[in-house]
Design a protein around this motif. Structure first.
Motif, PDB file in Angstrom:
ATOM      1  N   PRO A 157       1.006  -1.291   0.202  1.00 46.35           N
ATOM      2  CA  PRO A 157       0.032   0.119   0.032  1.00 46.35           C
ATOM      3  C   PRO A 157       0.732   1.230  -0.005  1.00 46.35           C
ATOM      4  CG  PRO A 157      -0.622  -1.610   1.723  1.00 46.35           C
ATOM      5  CD  PRO A 157       0.383  -2.086   1.238  1.00 46.35           C
ATOM      6  N   VAL A 158       0.339   2.413  -0.510  1.00 46.79           N
ATOM      7  CA  VAL A 158       0.898   3.551  -0.621  1.00 46.79           C
ATOM      8  C   VAL A 158       0.663   4.555   0.489  1.00 46.79           C
ATOM      9  CG1 VAL A 158       1.515   5.538  -2.155  1.00 46.79           C
ATOM     10  CG2 VAL A 158       0.963   3.500  -3.299  1.00 46.79           C
TER      11      VAL A 158
ATOM     12  N   ALA B 256       1.244   8.376 -12.062  1.00 51.36           N
ATOM     13  CA  ALA B 256      -0.229   8.380 -12.104  1.00 51.36           C
ATOM     14  C   ALA B 256      -0.462   7.175 -12.463  1.00 51.36           C
ATOM     15  CB  ALA B 256      -0.630   9.325 -13.184  1.00 51.36           C
ATOM     16  N   ALA B 257      -0.068   6.529 -13.565  1.00 50.71           N
ATOM     17  CA  ALA B 257      -0.618   4.869 -14.005  1.00 50.71           C
ATOM     18  C   ALA B 257      -0.206   4.116 -13.161  1.00 50.71           C
ATOM     19  CB  ALA B 257       0.174   4.604 -15.306  1.00 50.71           C
ATOM     20  N   ARG B 258       0.905   3.955 -12.369  1.00 52.67           N
ATOM     21  CA  ARG B 258       1.232   2.758 -11.877  1.00 52.67           C
ATOM     22  C   ARG B 258       0.967   2.994 -10.194  1.00 52.67           C
ATOM     23  NH1 ARG B 258       7.793   2.231 -14.002  1.00 52.67           N
ATOM     24  NH2 ARG B 258       7.106   2.304 -16.332  1.00 52.67           N
ATOM     25  N   ARG B 259       0.870   4.334  -9.659  1.00 53.25           N
ATOM     26  CA  ARG B 259       0.641   4.083  -8.304  1.00 53.25           C
ATOM     27  C   ARG B 259      -0.557   4.859  -7.910  1.00 53.25           C
ATOM     28  NH1 ARG B 259       3.930   0.887  -5.303  1.00 53.25           N
ATOM     29  NH2 ARG B 259       5.847   0.903  -6.182  1.00 53.25           N
ATOM     30  N   LEU B 260      -0.765   6.316  -8.440  1.00 57.18           N
ATOM     31  CA  LEU B 260      -1.975   6.857  -7.880  1.00 57.18           C
ATOM     32  C   LEU B 260      -3.236   6.413  -8.502  1.00 57.18           C
ATOM     33  CD1 LEU B 260      -0.170  10.541  -8.301  1.00 57.18           C
ATOM     34  CD2 LEU B 260      -0.615   8.903  -6.204  1.00 57.18           C
ATOM     35  N   ASP B 261      -3.024   6.218  -9.583  1.00 56.58           N
ATOM     36  CA  ASP B 261      -4.652   5.636 -10.293  1.00 56.58           C
ATOM     37  C   ASP B 261      -5.151   4.514  -9.614  1.00 56.58           C
ATOM     38  OD1 ASP B 261      -6.810   5.940 -12.231  1.00 56.58           O
ATOM     39  OD2 ASP B 261      -6.028   4.152 -12.889  1.00 56.58           O
ATOM     40  N   PRO B 262      -4.351   3.403  -9.474  1.00 57.10           N
ATOM     41  CA  PRO B 262      -4.968   2.115  -8.802  1.00 57.10           C
ATOM     42  C   PRO B 262      -5.017   2.299  -7.367  1.00 57.10           C
ATOM     43  CG  PRO B 262      -2.614   2.020  -9.494  1.00 57.10           C
ATOM     44  CD  PRO B 262      -3.119   3.179 -10.161  1.00 57.10           C
ATOM     45  N   HIS B 263      -4.521   3.256  -6.658  1.00 58.63           N
ATOM     46  CA  HIS B 263      -4.691   3.563  -5.438  1.00 58.63           C
ATOM     47  C   HIS B 263      -5.676   4.250  -4.944  1.00 58.63           C
ATOM     48  CE1 HIS B 263      -3.365   3.969  -1.094  1.00 58.63           C
ATOM     49  NE2 HIS B 263      -3.953   5.115  -1.060  1.00 58.63           N
ATOM     50  N   LEU B 264      -6.133   5.201  -5.887  1.00 60.68           N
ATOM     51  CA  LEU B 264      -7.353   6.017  -5.607  1.00 60.68           C
ATOM     52  C   LEU B 264      -8.610   5.404  -5.942  1.00 60.68           C
ATOM     53  CD1 LEU B 264      -5.999   9.613  -7.070  1.00 60.68           C
ATOM     54  CD2 LEU B 264      -6.650   9.099  -4.567  1.00 60.68           C
TER      55      LEU B 264
END
Length: 305
Positions: free
Chosen positions: A2-3, A28-36
């Motif tokens: 988890p981030v 954005a693609a690897r971390r933020l988009d899936p986390h949000l």
């Protein structure tokens, strides 16, 4: 792994506000988009136009508003170049009102926006966003559009993409369904709204064939510089017995030329689009085989000015 939430906040601010594009696409693609998506945030955010939206990042459109401050940057840039104070804008498939609210800002108090959304839930949010931004020039209709009067059943597979509400037959598990009466677009607009429409935008998840057929009788009543944007999805159209070829024939017979506007829903595509030249519609002469944003204009050129 988890981030940490603080890093998500800092990363989102970097993607939205930092100059340049270094590392933004990958972040954005690897971390933020899936986390949000998987750890949704519910916020009121100010987007790049200056307008406010209440978002839940579980949903694709709302997540991109939170992360990038814009939805469909090429369409956004194109609309900014088309709409002027006093113009009319018709938004068929308005969702939560992203383009309707933007258009209401661009056309000003002397202009008029008609926002049509079939989903009762999304229509309520559309109305709320008009009020949140004090846009009294939006007429929001909870209605469906087709080529005749009939009752349609809409299916939403997942609330992770509320923009995918569709009448196209679907065999998988559905998160929600609703029925609503459909009418041709000319029956939903008054004569002044038809005559003053500078842009009509159609995004109806596979049902565009019926919308365009039903709109055909009013094409000759539009102003000379009117332009029509249609997101076409050939595979879904075929499942309703429609074809892109028929749609193109209707528009060409009415004197419109076909252009294509870039569109990419991948999160990695947004930072380059926002830092480069967006919103250029290029003349299209070949077959349309995949999901595409088509622009129909009476202007005869290689690119729309």
């Amino acid at each position: 792994m988890p981030v940490p939430e603080v890093l998500v906040t800092l990363g989102s601010r970097y993607v939205r506000h930092a100059p340049g594009g270094f590392g933004k696409a990958a972040l954005a693609a690897r971390r933020l988009d899936p986390h949000l998506r998987d750890h949704p945030r519910r916020r009121v955010v100010r987007v790049r136009s200056g307008d406010l939206f209440a978002v839940d990042t579980r949903d694709l459109i709302q997540r991109y508003l939170y992360l990038f401050g814009v939805w469909e940057p090429h369409m956004t840039a194109w609309l900014r170049r088309r709409l002027r104070p006093g113009d009319g804008f018709v938004d068929v498939g308005a969702n939560i009102g992203v383009f309707s609210v933007l258009a209401a800002r661009l056309v000003g108090d002397a202009g008029r926006v008609v926002a049509i959304e079939a989903s009762p839930d999304l229509h309520r949010r559309l109305v709320g966003h008009g009020r949140l931004n004090d846009r009294a020039n939006i007429r929001a209709l909870n209605a469906a559009v087709s080529d005749g009067r009939r009752t349609l059943t809409f299916v939403l597979a997942s609330s992770r993409n509320t923009g995918a509400n569709s009448v196209v037959p679907y065999d998988g598990p559905a998160e929600s369904t609703f029925e609503i009466e459909a009418r041709p677009l000319p029956e939903l607009l008054d004569p002044a709204e038809i005559a003053n429409a500078r842009v009509i935008k159609i995004d109806v998840e596979g049902a565009e064939g019926g919308v365009v057929r039903g709109m055909a009788p009013m094409l000759d009543c539009l102003r000379a510089d009117a332009e029509i944007s249609v997101e076409v999805t050939p595979e879904r159209m075929a499942r309703l017995g429609d074809s892109v070829g028929e749609l193109l024939a209707v528009m060409r017979d009415a004197g419109f030329h076909v252009y294509r506007l870039a569109n990419d829903y991948a999160p990695a595509s947004y930072p380059p689009a926002l830092s480069g030249k967006a919103g250029v519609a290029v003349r299209w002469r070949g077959p349309v085989t995949g999901e595409s944003d088509l622009i129909f204009s009476r202007v005869d050129a290689e690119t729309l000015p």
